[in-house]
Design a protein around this motif. Structure first.
Motif, PDB file in Angstrom:
ATOM      1  N   UNK A   9       8.381  -2.000  -5.105  1.00 45.90           N
ATOM      2  CA  UNK A   9       7.199  -1.243  -5.482  1.00 45.90           C
ATOM      3  C   UNK A   9       6.364  -2.128  -6.389  1.00 45.90           C
ATOM      4  N   UNK A  10       5.115  -2.340  -5.996  1.00 47.33           N
ATOM      5  CA  UNK A  10       4.187  -3.135  -6.790  1.00 47.33           C
ATOM      6  C   UNK A  10       3.082  -2.229  -7.298  1.00 47.33           C
ATOM      7  N   UNK A  11       2.576  -2.541  -8.471  1.00 44.67           N
ATOM      8  CA  UNK A  11       1.419  -1.810  -8.980  1.00 44.67           C
ATOM      9  C   UNK A  11       0.289  -2.796  -9.210  1.00 44.67           C
ATOM     10  N   UNK A  12      -0.851  -2.539  -8.588  1.00 50.15           N
ATOM     11  CA  UNK A  12      -2.068  -3.304  -8.811  1.00 50.15           C
ATOM     12  C   UNK A  12      -3.046  -2.387  -9.540  1.00 50.15           C
ATOM     13  N   UNK A  13      -4.191  -2.908  -9.880  1.00 48.02           N
ATOM     14  CA  UNK A  13      -5.166  -2.123 -10.631  1.00 48.02           C
ATOM     15  C   UNK A  13      -5.620  -0.888  -9.865  1.00 48.02           C
ATOM     16  N   UNK A  14      -5.810  -1.024  -8.551  1.00 45.93           N
ATOM     17  CA  UNK A  14      -6.377   0.071  -7.760  1.00 45.93           C
ATOM     18  C   UNK A  14      -5.380   0.791  -6.863  1.00 45.93           C
ATOM     19  N   UNK A  15      -4.131   0.311  -6.795  1.00 46.52           N
ATOM     20  CA  UNK A  15      -3.175   0.940  -5.882  1.00 46.52           C
ATOM     21  C   UNK A  15      -1.737   0.556  -6.215  1.00 46.52           C
ATOM     22  N   UNK A  16      -0.807   1.347  -5.666  1.00 48.34           N
ATOM     23  CA  UNK A  16       0.605   0.994  -5.632  1.00 48.34           C
ATOM     24  C   UNK A  16       0.876   0.519  -4.216  1.00 48.34           C
ATOM     25  N   UNK A  17       1.823  -0.382  -4.063  1.00 46.21           N
ATOM     26  CA  UNK A  17       2.231  -0.834  -2.738  1.00 46.21           C
ATOM     27  C   UNK A  17       3.746  -0.722  -2.658  1.00 46.21           C
TER      28      UNK A  17
END
Length: 135
Positions: free
Chosen positions: A32-40
């Motif tokens: 699970x990754x978290x970016x500024x605009x979304x999780x992946x």
């Protein structure tokens, strides 16, 4: 249980499992990754196709991931002496964080990895700086 400070608590409950064994040892590995605009969410799926997956969001806003792979048809001119990977099935429900825009969730299969994109709800940040009139 240890909790990552940068990962929302709801994801910790599902994804942080170094201190406990997986309930299903054959379940695919998940990142699970978290970016500024979304999780992946990355789900390891070597040898699988996008047609092997079925995903949905229920009335509670939970994401259901189902995978089912049946063995290919047997060769008419040969027979298996040993066959161990005839069928596999996997199902998991993920409770999504409140800040996920559930209408915009999407997925793409790429290089043996199922990528699930969970865009965050865009929130307008109201500026508080303003001039105050003295009355």
């Amino acid at each position: 249980m240890y909790r990552n400070s940068w990962l929302p608590e709801v994801f910790n409950d599902f994804f942080y499992n170094n201190n406990m064994p997986k309930a299903n040892p054959t379940a695919p590995a998940i990142n699970v990754l978290e970016a500024e605009e979304q999780y992946i969410v990355e789900l390891a799926a070597p040898g699988l196709r996008k047609e092997d997956f079925n995903m949905s969001i229920d009335d509670n806003g939970d994401l259901h991931i189902k995978m089912e792979k049946k063995a290919s048809e047997q060769n008419e001119k040969a027979h298996y002496l040993r066959r161990e990977f005839a069928y596999s099935k996997y199902e998991q429900t993920l409770i999504l964080p409140e800040d996920v825009d559930k209408e915009q969730v999407s997925a793409r299969m790429e290089d043996g990895v199922l990528n699930i994109y969970l865009p965050k709800i865009k929130q307008n940040i109201q500026k508080v700086a303003r001039q105050i009139e003295v009355g």
